[in-house]
Design a protein around this motif. Structure first.
Motif, PDB file in Angstrom:
ATOM      1  N   PRO A   1     -39.708  52.869  17.798  1.00  0.00           N
ATOM      2  CA  PRO A   1     -40.433  51.766  17.725  1.00  0.00           C
ATOM      3  C   PRO A   1     -39.803  51.041  16.780  1.00  0.00           C
ATOM      4  N   VAL A   2     -39.403  49.773  17.145  1.00  0.00           N
ATOM      5  CA  VAL A   2     -38.398  48.650  16.140  1.00  0.00           C
ATOM      6  C   VAL A   2     -39.384  48.052  15.223  1.00  0.00           C
ATOM      7  N   ASP A   3     -40.817  48.069  15.648  1.00  0.00           N
ATOM      8  CA  ASP A   3     -41.527  47.233  14.116  1.00  0.00           C
ATOM      9  C   ASP A   3     -41.688  48.450  13.121  1.00  0.00           C
ATOM     10  N   LEU A   4     -41.337  49.592  13.407  1.00  0.00           N
ATOM     11  CA  LEU A   4     -41.965  50.668  12.180  1.00  0.00           C
ATOM     12  C   LEU A   4     -40.519  51.093  11.217  1.00  0.00           C
ATOM     13  N   LEU A   5     -39.209  50.351  11.854  1.00  0.00           N
ATOM     14  CA  LEU A   5     -38.267  50.348  10.991  1.00  0.00           C
ATOM     15  C   LEU A   5     -38.285  50.217   9.576  1.00  0.00           C
ATOM     16  N   LYS A   6     -37.819  51.090   8.837  1.00  0.00           N
ATOM     17  CA  LYS A   6     -38.076  50.838   7.231  1.00  0.00           C
ATOM     18  C   LYS A   6     -39.425  50.692   6.698  1.00  0.00           C
ATOM     19  N   ARG A   7     -40.248  51.126   7.621  1.00  0.00           N
ATOM     20  CA  ARG A   7     -41.761  50.853   7.199  1.00  0.00           C
ATOM     21  C   ARG A   7     -42.496  52.529   7.335  1.00  0.00           C
ATOM     22  N   LEU A   8     -41.790  53.396   8.315  1.00  0.00           N
ATOM     23  CA  LEU A   8     -42.391  54.747   8.340  1.00  0.00           C
ATOM     24  C   LEU A   8     -41.416  55.440   8.926  1.00  0.00           C
ATOM     25  N   ASP A   9     -41.426  56.747   8.260  1.00  0.00           N
ATOM     26  CA  ASP A   9     -40.251  57.416   8.959  1.00  0.00           C
ATOM     27  C   ASP A   9     -40.981  58.566  10.029  1.00  0.00           C
ATOM     28  N   ALA A  10     -40.496  58.592  11.295  1.00  0.00           N
ATOM     29  CA  ALA A  10     -41.059  59.411  12.229  1.00  0.00           C
ATOM     30  C   ALA A  10     -39.817  59.750  13.060  1.00  0.00           C
ATOM     31  N   TYR A  11     -39.247  60.768  12.706  1.00  0.00           N
ATOM     32  CA  TYR A  11     -37.754  60.938  13.160  1.00  0.00           C
ATOM     33  C   TYR A  11     -37.599  62.442  13.828  1.00  0.00           C
ATOM     34  N   THR A  12     -38.580  63.171  13.573  1.00  0.00           N
ATOM     35  CA  THR A  12     -38.772  64.543  14.040  1.00  0.00           C
ATOM     36  C   THR A  12     -39.434  64.808  15.439  1.00  0.00           C
ATOM     37  N   LEU A  13     -38.693  65.253  16.559  1.00  0.00           N
ATOM     38  CA  LEU A  13     -39.418  65.564  17.723  1.00  0.00           C
ATOM     39  C   LEU A  13     -40.218  66.464  17.720  1.00  0.00           C
ATOM     40  N   ALA A  14     -41.690  66.529  17.972  1.00  0.00           N
ATOM     41  CA  ALA A  14     -42.677  67.482  17.922  1.00  0.00           C
ATOM     42  C   ALA A  14     -43.094  67.874  19.342  1.00  0.00           C
ATOM     43  N   ALA A  15     -43.167  67.008  20.243  1.00  0.00           N
ATOM     44  CA  ALA A  15     -43.309  67.369  21.713  1.00  0.00           C
ATOM     45  C   ALA A  15     -43.207  66.498  22.656  1.00  0.00           C
ATOM     46  N   ILE A  16     -43.081  66.715  23.779  1.00  0.00           N
ATOM     47  CA  ILE A  16     -42.634  65.945  25.152  1.00  0.00           C
ATOM     48  C   ILE A  16     -44.007  65.697  26.141  1.00  0.00           C
ATOM     49  N   SER A  17     -44.441  64.943  26.538  1.00  0.00           N
ATOM     50  CA  SER A  17     -45.613  64.815  27.522  1.00  0.00           C
ATOM     51  C   SER A  17     -45.176  65.460  28.991  1.00  0.00           C
ATOM     52  N   PRO A  18     -46.195  65.966  29.707  1.00  0.00           N
ATOM     53  CA  PRO A  18     -45.870  66.819  30.782  1.00  0.00           C
ATOM     54  C   PRO A  18     -44.832  66.190  31.935  1.00  0.00           C
ATOM     55  N   ASP A  19     -44.968  64.780  31.657  1.00  0.00           N
ATOM     56  CA  ASP A  19     -44.014  64.177  32.638  1.00  0.00           C
ATOM     57  C   ASP A  19     -43.058  63.670  31.948  1.00  0.00           C
ATOM     58  N   GLU A  20     -42.576  63.947  30.678  1.00  0.00           N
ATOM     59  CA  GLU A  20     -41.328  63.803  29.974  1.00  0.00           C
ATOM     60  C   GLU A  20     -41.412  62.245  30.003  1.00  0.00           C
TER      61      GLU A  20
END
Length: 391
Positions: A108-127
């Motif tokens: 998400p572009v609007d969260l750059l430098k605001r919140l760190d969310a870089y670790t993949l935890a899961a992928i939805s059933p339809d990917e």
């Protein structure tokens, strides 16, 4: 190292070669450096070696640099034929083979430098959707993002201390993947979008959820405030730019700001805005604006702590050191059993609290009280987690 195909040399002096195990036909990762550094995947097609470049150039000093762990120089197995390539300041990508292809994960572009969310935890059933967390060791929120970059609001959770990695032969990301699958399930919301729904029944919200997030990480982060999520409190709404501008005119476009839809009290004052953001290092937490003075809010805060017998150390009550700054070491050890080095991050935060700011150290929180530029009292989460074991 040398890679040979049918008696012909493909790579003469590779720095590293590793077979990709579990595939229907042989494939090898190669790290090679001659004029410039590069990583390659080598496999066979029509009896000939196929060399496909994965990475190139010096990536060790950029936000796109790969995240490595001992024993896994070429990504982390996600499923057969797919590896996860995490990066330092982006979610990274999924690398698949036959043909070799990298699928960059959305950010998400609007969260750059605001919140760190870089670790993949899961992928939805339809990917088509992806769940991220802020740490593979101790996550503090879940963020779901669609393939086109559209996101849900992050759902903060009590800091989870995942078990230590058993050894270099074990994929270190297995811990966060197993935790997510045991704790959450994929479910579509009222708009047909994927969201992460907790498997366990919802915990009862605290009597005052706003106050609780500054009193206890464990119980305070059982509540969430985004009205877009059916499992969060309904008495809050996404703050408009005009509402945000009243408190932070220099950053009215902040994306994760919530305002009470009905009057709400916190520590004897009216709650005005609640912001979710990055805090110290890559931690995350809430910032609350109230309409009373810091002295009034701090007095009420101390009452809550003492009423609930929550031990604490406050920066303005630490004795002075020889150089005129505060020295909180003895109080941290005697009251909270926290032993710190003289110049570690917590000591520096307390020593440099800032003019007029008061910091409180609790067993699992560090909270700061100060006056905002607009005259409000700002209550900031500096850190959350078990401080006795925080490094």
């Amino acid at each position: 190292m040398r890679l040979i195909h049918r008696d012909k040399i493909v790579f003469e002096q590779a720095r590293e070669i590793e077979p990709w195990l579990g595939l229907d036909k042989p494939a090898f990762f190669v790290e090679y450096s001659s004029v410039d550094w590069g990583e390659y995947l080598v496999h066979e097609a029509a009896g000939k070696p196929v060399v496909e470049r994965i990475e190139e150039g010096n990536m060790h000093h950029s936000g796109r640099r790969r995240v490595y762990a001992e024993g896994f120089p070429f990504g982390y197995p996600w499923r057969s034929g797919v590896r996860y390539f995490p990066r330092a300041e982006t979610p990274g990508g999924l690398f698949s083979v036959f043909p070799a292809k990298t699928r960059e994960l959305p950010q998400p572009v609007d969260l750059l430098k605001r919140l760190d969310a870089y670790t993949l935890a899961a992928i939805s059933p339809d990917e088509t959707s992806f769940a991220y967390v802020d740490s593979m060791e101790a996550p503090t929120f879940i963020l779901v993002v669609d393939a086109n970059g559209e996101r849900r609001d992050p759902i903060p959770i009590p800091r989870v201390q995942l078990p230590p990695r058993p050894g270099p032969a074990i994929n270190p990301y297995e811990r966060v993947w197993s935790w997510f699958n045991a704790t959450y399930t994929w479910q579509r919301d009222s708009n047909g979008k994927w969201s992460a729904k907790t498997v366990a029944p919802a915990e009862r919200a605290a009597a005052n959820p706003v106050e609780e997030i500054f009193l206890s990480d464990r119980t305070g982060y059982r509540s969430c405030f985004t009205a877009a999520d059916a499992y969060c409190l309904t008495s809050w709404h996404q703050a408009s730019s005009a509402e945000v501008a009243k408190e932070e005119p220099g950053d009215a476009a902040q994306p994760l700001v919530y305002a009470p839809s009905i009057p709400i009290k916190a520590f004897g004052a009216n709650a005005k805005l609640l912001v979710y953001q990055r805090s110290f290092w890559r931690n995350s937490g809430y910032l609350l604006y109230t309409d009373a003075t810091p002295a009034q809010v701090v007095a009420q805060y101390v009452q809550r702590l003492e009423r609930r017998k929550i031990p604490y150390v406050r920066s303005d009550q630490c004795p002075g050191s020889d150089n005129g700054s505060v020295d909180c070491n003895a109080l941290l050890k005697s009251r909270l059993n926290i032993t710190r080095r003289y110049d570690d991050w917590l000591i520096r935060k307390l020593r440099n609290a800032g003019p007029g700011a008061t910091m409180f150290v609790l067993p699992d929180l560090v909270i700061s009280f100060s006056t905002s530029e607009q005259g409000s009292t700002a209550i900031l989460t500096v850190y959350r987690g078990d401080l006795a074991r925080a490094e």
